[in-house]
Motif scaffolding. Structure first.
Motif, mmCIF file in Angstrom:
data_model
loop_
_atom_site.group_PDB
_atom_site.id
_atom_site.type_symbol
_atom_site.label_atom_id
_atom_site.label_comp_id
_atom_site.label_asym_id
_atom_site.label_seq_id
_atom_site.Cartn_x
_atom_site.Cartn_y
_atom_site.Cartn_z
ATOM 1 N N TYR A 1 0.821 -1.216 0.000
ATOM 2 C CA TYR A 1 0.000 0.000 0.000
ATOM 3 C C TYR A 1 0.851 1.260 0.000
ATOM 4 N N GLU B 1 -0.500 4.151 -2.292
ATOM 5 C CA GLU B 1 -1.734 4.743 -1.765
ATOM 6 C C GLU B 1 -1.469 5.537 -0.483
ATOM 7 N N PRO C 1 -4.165 1.994 3.167
ATOM 8 C CA PRO C 1 -3.399 3.243 3.079
ATOM 9 C C PRO C 1 -3.264 3.822 4.490
#
Length: 273
Positions: free
Chosen positions: A192, A195, A230
Motif C-alpha cells: 500500500y 496509496e 493506506p
C-alpha cells in the motif's frame, strides 16, 4: 337357404332369417330378375369402445430462474483511527503533565464526531483508556478493511505536525491484487506504499492550508508496517514556542484540518482503480 325373401325396389331382394336380414343382389335381364350367387358385403357396426382416460394435465412449470451471478460487493469508505498507547502505556509526557495516551484519545474522539458530521464512518481501535498490543491493533485495523488508517501520536518536541509513512520498499504494482491476496504480516504495508503516499499528500495539503508546519518522513514503526490499508502516522507537536500541543484551539485546528484531508481523500480513493 332357409328363410323367406321378398322383392325390394325392383330386383333387389332381402332374405330374412331368424338371426337377421341379409341383402342379395339381383340382375335384371330380358325382363326377368335373377338372384346373383354372390351376396352383398355385409355391413356390420363395430361396437364403440370407451376412450382410455387421458393422462392428468400437470400445471405448467414456471421457467427456471437465471443462475445467480456473483458480483464483488462495493467497498465502503471507512476510516480507521488509532489513538496510540493506553492503559499502563502512557506514551510521552506532554505539557502540564498530560500523558500522550489521553491526548491521542481525545483527538480521536473529536475526529470521530467531525467525520460523522460529514457522513464518513470511522472506527477507533480503542475508545477508552485500555492497553492494546501492536499485533492486536494491526489485526483490528486489517479486519476493518479501511480506506484510510490514521495513527495518532503526540510529542512535546519539535513543532507542527509530522507525517510518517512506512519505510518498507513498495511492492511491484503488477504483482499485487491487494483485496484478494494474503500479505506477509510484518510487511503488509509494502503493498500500500503508493496509496499511503497519496493519503499523506492530502493530509499535508489540508494542514499547510491551515498554516500548520508539516514534516514528511519515513519510518519503520509498529503497527504501521503490518497494516493492509493506506496508512499514515500523524504526530502532533507544539505549533510554536507560544502554542503547546495541549492548546484547545490548536487541537481543534488540527482536528478540522485532518477532517478536511479525509474528505479530500474520499474523492481520491473513489477515483482510484
Amino acid at each position: 337357404m332357409p328363410g323367406r325373401y321378398r322383392e325390394v325396389e325392383g330386383c333387389r331382394f332381402e332374405i330374412s332369417r331368424l338371426s337377421g336380414r341379409f341383402p342379395f343382389l339381383a340382375v335384371l335381364a330380358f325382363g326377368l330378375c335373377f338372384i346373383s350367387a354372390m351376396h352383398a358385403q355385409q355391413t356390420t357396426t363395430q361396437p364403440t369402445l370407451p376412450k382410455p382416460p387421458s393422462a392428468p394435465q400437470l400445471p405448467a412449470q414456471p421457467p427456471a430462474p437465471p443462475a445467480p451471478q456473483w458480483h464483488m460487493p462495493e467497498l465502503r469508505f471507512v476510516v480507521l483511527l488509532d489513538p496510540a498507547h493506553g492503559g499502563a502505556d502512557n506514551g510521552a509526557m506532554l505539557a502540564a503533565g498530560l500523558p500522550e495516551k489521553v491526548y491521542t484519545l481525545e483527538l480521536a474522539l473529536r475526529l470521530h464526531v467531525l467525520l460523522n458530521a460529514r457522513g464518513i464512518r470511522s472506527v477507533l481501535t480503542r475508545d477508552s483508556d485500555t492497553e492494546i498490543v501492536n499485533d492486536a491493533r494491526a489485526a483490528e485495523v486489517n479486519r476493518t478493511h479501511a480506506a484510510a488508517c490514521i495513527l495518532l501520536h503526540a510529542t512535546s518536541t519539535g513543532n507542527g505536525v509530522h507525517l510518517f509513512t512506512s519505510s518498507l520498499p513498495a511492492r511491484a504494482a503488477g504483482s499485487q491484487n491487494l483485496r484478494r491476496e494474503f500479505l506477509p504480516w510484518q510487511t503488509a504495508q509494502a503493498s500500500y506504499g503508493t496509496e499511503s503516499l497519496r493519503l499523506e499528500s492530502d493530509l499535508n495539503a489540508a494542514l499547510t492550508g491551515e498554516h500548520v508546519p508539516v514534516l514528511l518522513a519515513k519510518t519503520s514503526l509498529a503497527p504501521l508496517d503490518s497494516l493492509a490499508c493506506p496508512a499514515v502516522a500523524v504526530e502532533i507537536a507544539p505549533l510554536d514556542a507560544n502554542t503547546p500541543v495541549t492548546s484547545p484551539s490548536y487541537e481543534e485546528e488540527i482536528a478540522q484540518a485532518l477532517t478536511t484531508a479525509v474528505v479530500a481523500w474520499r474523492s481520491d480513493w473513489r477515483s482510484q482503480p
